[in-house]
Scaffold this motif. Structure first.
Motif, PDB file in Angstrom:
ATOM      1  N   MET A   1     -22.528  90.808 -77.319  1.00 38.96           N
ATOM      2  CA  MET A   1     -21.131  91.069 -78.037  1.00 38.96           C
ATOM      3  C   MET A   1     -20.182  91.394 -76.913  1.00 38.96           C
ATOM      4  O   MET A   1     -20.442  92.426 -76.197  1.00 38.96           O
ATOM      5  N   THR A   2     -18.935  90.960 -76.888  1.00 40.99           N
ATOM      6  CA  THR A   2     -18.004  91.627 -75.840  1.00 40.99           C
ATOM      7  C   THR A   2     -17.095  92.462 -76.578  1.00 40.99           C
ATOM      8  O   THR A   2     -16.395  92.014 -77.490  1.00 40.99           O
TER       9      THR A   2
ATOM     10  N   SER B   1     -10.198  86.086 -79.359  1.00 43.82           N
ATOM     11  CA  SER B   1     -11.017  85.932 -78.604  1.00 43.82           C
ATOM     12  C   SER B   1     -12.165  86.850 -78.663  1.00 43.82           C
ATOM     13  O   SER B   1     -13.270  86.672 -78.309  1.00 43.82           O
ATOM     14  N   VAL B   2     -11.891  88.313 -79.169  1.00 43.70           N
ATOM     15  CA  VAL B   2     -12.891  88.904 -79.164  1.00 43.70           C
ATOM     16  C   VAL B   2     -12.897  89.742 -80.522  1.00 43.70           C
ATOM     17  O   VAL B   2     -11.900  89.689 -81.433  1.00 43.70           O
ATOM     18  N   LYS B   3     -14.220  90.341 -81.014  1.00 41.34           N
ATOM     19  CA  LYS B   3     -14.043  90.962 -82.280  1.00 41.34           C
ATOM     20  C   LYS B   3     -14.265  92.361 -81.951  1.00 41.34           C
ATOM     21  O   LYS B   3     -14.732  93.104 -81.192  1.00 41.34           O
TER      22      LYS B   3
ATOM     23  N   VAL C   1     -14.017  94.451 -75.850  1.00 44.52           N
ATOM     24  CA  VAL C   1     -12.803  94.441 -74.957  1.00 44.52           C
ATOM     25  C   VAL C   1     -12.051  95.747 -75.587  1.00 44.52           C
ATOM     26  O   VAL C   1     -11.638  95.436 -76.486  1.00 44.52           O
TER      27      VAL C   1
END
Lengths: 286, 374
Positions: free
Chosen positions: A1-2, A283-285, A4
């Motif tokens: 998982m990313t 793009s990220v969660k 950010v």
């Protein structure tokens, strides 16, 4: 998982001195030129009279400003801009509302399989719309909505559900569950909690979603080219027609491009911080 | 806690319309497209727009037409264009975006203003960007005239209409090239698995690699999709479109990287300094490794955008510029200008498969970790 981090984190007070500093500003200026020169050329061309547009003098600022380009371009794309405005406002509000309810249901009333369901929903945001275009076209036609702005609104609302749900789900994930639990103990149900606890604190979420969706819908082209006809074409389509015609002199498409870009550009300049949040949410969660 | 209370039913009820809509508009429509792609709808122009068209099942004929048919060379060049476009577009956006983020991370004065300048193209539509750059890239236009501002000769590069290309290869060699590339990747995977003492993965990767490479050496050279060699390569006509796309999207990677850089605690940098590393060592050993998940996300998002890109090409090169076209544009023209619905559906399906390769592992990975405590 990313994960950010949000870009709002304050910059640490760390400055570089000397030669590094000169290099920093040199690079910034070169990069800014890369991004801004097209804008200079657009205005320089839009403000010229058709007779004074020559490729060899493209870089020169016009001796005489020809503001008439804008009113001429408005004659050609103004009606389409109004179409776009109606389309973007209605589609954005509907999909923001749906997204808010979905996000609330998914993040505060979790049930078995909710994540799988959500992942299946999100897939809809990444598909190339060419893979649904033919059935979509037939469906809209069968509903009798082909050529009407409402067919386009329907498409944008449905394909907007994944991103609006995503942004709201992440937004509500940061709302402490204790708030919801406390309200439950007070005897509040699903809708009361939404109306009294969740909705009132959703304003920043709505701002992000509305800005993002508005920009997306305003800028969209594929559905616009497929589902509309002369009466309902939004501005992206009209601009592509204006620029594609060989006979038109270049000041018109340039003025048209400025007109078509203005609404989303203004939103970005005034509310850039929220725009960036929507951008990163895609793009990220969180 | 998991009891089916009234509130939980409301939650499901609220989600139902969206689920139904997504079910129809995404999954059912995809199924329909795949079905249409296996028929001959529109191959006979008379049947295309008939009220009750006669539609016959033809299996994979449309696909074999696209990959090996005499008439569909345009599609094959478009696939190659998309490949090169994706490669250079991602490299450009990552490079420019990382560079800008690193410069902004040095906290120059007026940081907000610089950021606004670098990011504003993101708020424009591809049609606006395409219109602007099409004007700038005219044969004797803005960009080619730029050297004269500095006293040089104008450039004569035919940005959007060039017929030159590089890195040409015979389409018949495509299975061979693909098998070799995938085989080499699998060998790398196997070696890495061996190093991590992951025997199962090592064996699977090694066996697959051996099979692929064996196929490539023994059978691959004899596979012929076309009767005669057909050369495809990196068309120079798409260079200008790549530049315009990087102009528009590199602000996005900048925003991602900047967010990542700002999330690195100052203590880590301090610690690296205390350990005696200079700036470049700190970036190489501390900062860049921490940014690699962002690079991966950015590659996936940019990759799927570039596979789908359509409006920018339409606005810059026009619909009939074969040298600069992409499959997404071809799909639109084939379906809605020539009414060859089955062939268009096949192109749409191919695009979907390409995007799914990128997106499905990404989504699966994002949600695998969470399912446990749902």
């Amino acid at each position: 998982m990313t994960a950010v981090p949000q870009p709002t984190v304050a910059a640490p007070p760390r400055r570089v001195g000397g030669a590094g500093r000169v290099l920093t500003y040199f690079l910034l200026i070169v990069a800014a030129l890369f991004f801004l020169i097209p804008i200079y050329l657009v205005f320089a061309t839009a403000l010229k009279t058709p007779e004074s547009i020559e490729l060899a003098t493209a870089w020169y600022w016009p001796a005489q400003l020809n503001w008439a380009s804008f009113s001429e371009a408005w004659d050609k794309v103004g009606g389409n801009m109004l179409n776009s405005l109606f389309l973007a406002v209605v589609a954005t509000l509907l999909s923001a509302l749906l997204g808010s309810l979905n996000g609330y249901a998914l993040s505060k009333w979790r049930f078995r399989g909710a994540n799988t369901l959500f992942a299946l929903m999100l897939f809809g945001m990444f598909i190339p719309y060419q893979a649904v275009l033919i059935p979509l076209f037939q469906f809209i036609k069968a509903l009798g909505l082909y050529g009407s702005i409402w067919g386009l609104i329907l498409a944008h609302v449905v394909y907007g559900i994944p991103i609006t749900t995503l942004i709201f789900r992440n937004f509500y994930a940061d709302v402490p569950d204790a708030l919801v639990e406390a309200a439950t103990i007070d005897g509040a149900g699903f809708w009361e909690i939404y109306a009294r606890v969740i909705f009132p604190i959703s304003i920043p979420g709505f701002v992000v979603v509305i800005i993002w969706q508005f920009t997306q819908v305003w800028n969209e082209f594929l559905f616009a080219a497929t589902l509309t006809n002369t009466g309902s074409q939004p501005v992206t389509y009209a601009l592509s027609q204006l620029a594609g015609g060989q006979a038109v002199s270049w000041n018109l498409p340039m003025a048209g491009a400025i007109l078509a870009a203005l609404p989303t550009l203004l939103v970005y300049i005034v509310l850039g911080r929220y725009f960036v949040r929507g951008l990163l949410a895609g793009s990220v969660k969180g | 806690m998991k009891r089916l209370s009234k509130d939980r039913l409301w939650a499901i009820a609220v989600l139902t319309p969206s689920i139904l809509l997504i079910g129809i508009f995404v999954y059912y429509f995809i199924g329909r497209t795949i079905y249409v792609s296996l028929t001959d709808w529109g191959n006979d122009p008379a049947q295309a727009l008939a009220l009750n068209p006669i539609i016959r099942w033809v299996g994979l004929q449309n696909y074999s037409e696209l990959f090996g048919g005499f008439l569909q060379g345009r599609f094959r060049q478009e696939l190659v264009n998309t490949l090169f476009f994706t490669l250079f577009f991602i490299l450009g956006c990552l490079g420019v975006g990382l560079g800008l983020a690193l410069v902004l991370d040095r906290n120059p004065k007026g940081e907000g203003l610089w950021r606004t300048i670098f990011l504003f193209p993101m708020s424009l539509s591809f049609i606006v960007t395409g219109t602007i750059w099409r004007w700038m890239l005219q044969p004797q236009g803005g960009v080619n005239q730029a050297p004269t501002l500095l006293g040089g000769q104008p450039s004569t590069f035919a940005w959007l209409s060039s017929n030159d290309s590089a890195l040409k290869f015979d389409w018949n060699a495509l299975p061979l090239i693909t098998a070799s590339v995938v085989g080499v990747v699998l060998i790398v995977v196997a070696v890495r698995a061996a190093r991590e003492v992951n025997r199962a993965r090592m064996l699977v990767a090694a066996v697959c690699a051996a099979l692929l490479i064996g196929w490539a050496v023994l059978i691959g050279p004899r596979v012929k999709m076309l009767p005669t060699p057909e050369l495809h390569g990196f068309n120079f006509a798409i260079i200008g479109i790549i530049i315009a796309a990087v102009w528009q999207m590199s602000g996005y990677t900048m925003a991602l990287y900047l967010a990542g850089l700002r999330g690195i605690p100052e203590e880590l940098r301090e610690a690296a300094k205390v350990d005696g590393s200079n700036d470049s060592q700190m970036y190489r050993h501390v900062i860049f490794p921490l940014l690699s998940p962002i690079t991966l996300s950015a590659m996936i998002i940019l990759g799927h955008i570039s596979l789908k890109i359509f409006d920018l090409v339409y606005a810059m090169a026009g619909p009939d510029n074969v040298a600069a076209s992409v499959p997404a544009l071809n799909m639109y023209l084939t379906s809605f200008r020539q009414n060859q619905f089955a062939l268009g559906a096949a192109i749409g399906t191919i695009l979907l498969i390409l995007v799914a390769f990128v997106i499905v592992p990404y989504l699966a990975n994002q949600f695998r970790g969470e399912e446990g405590h749902a």
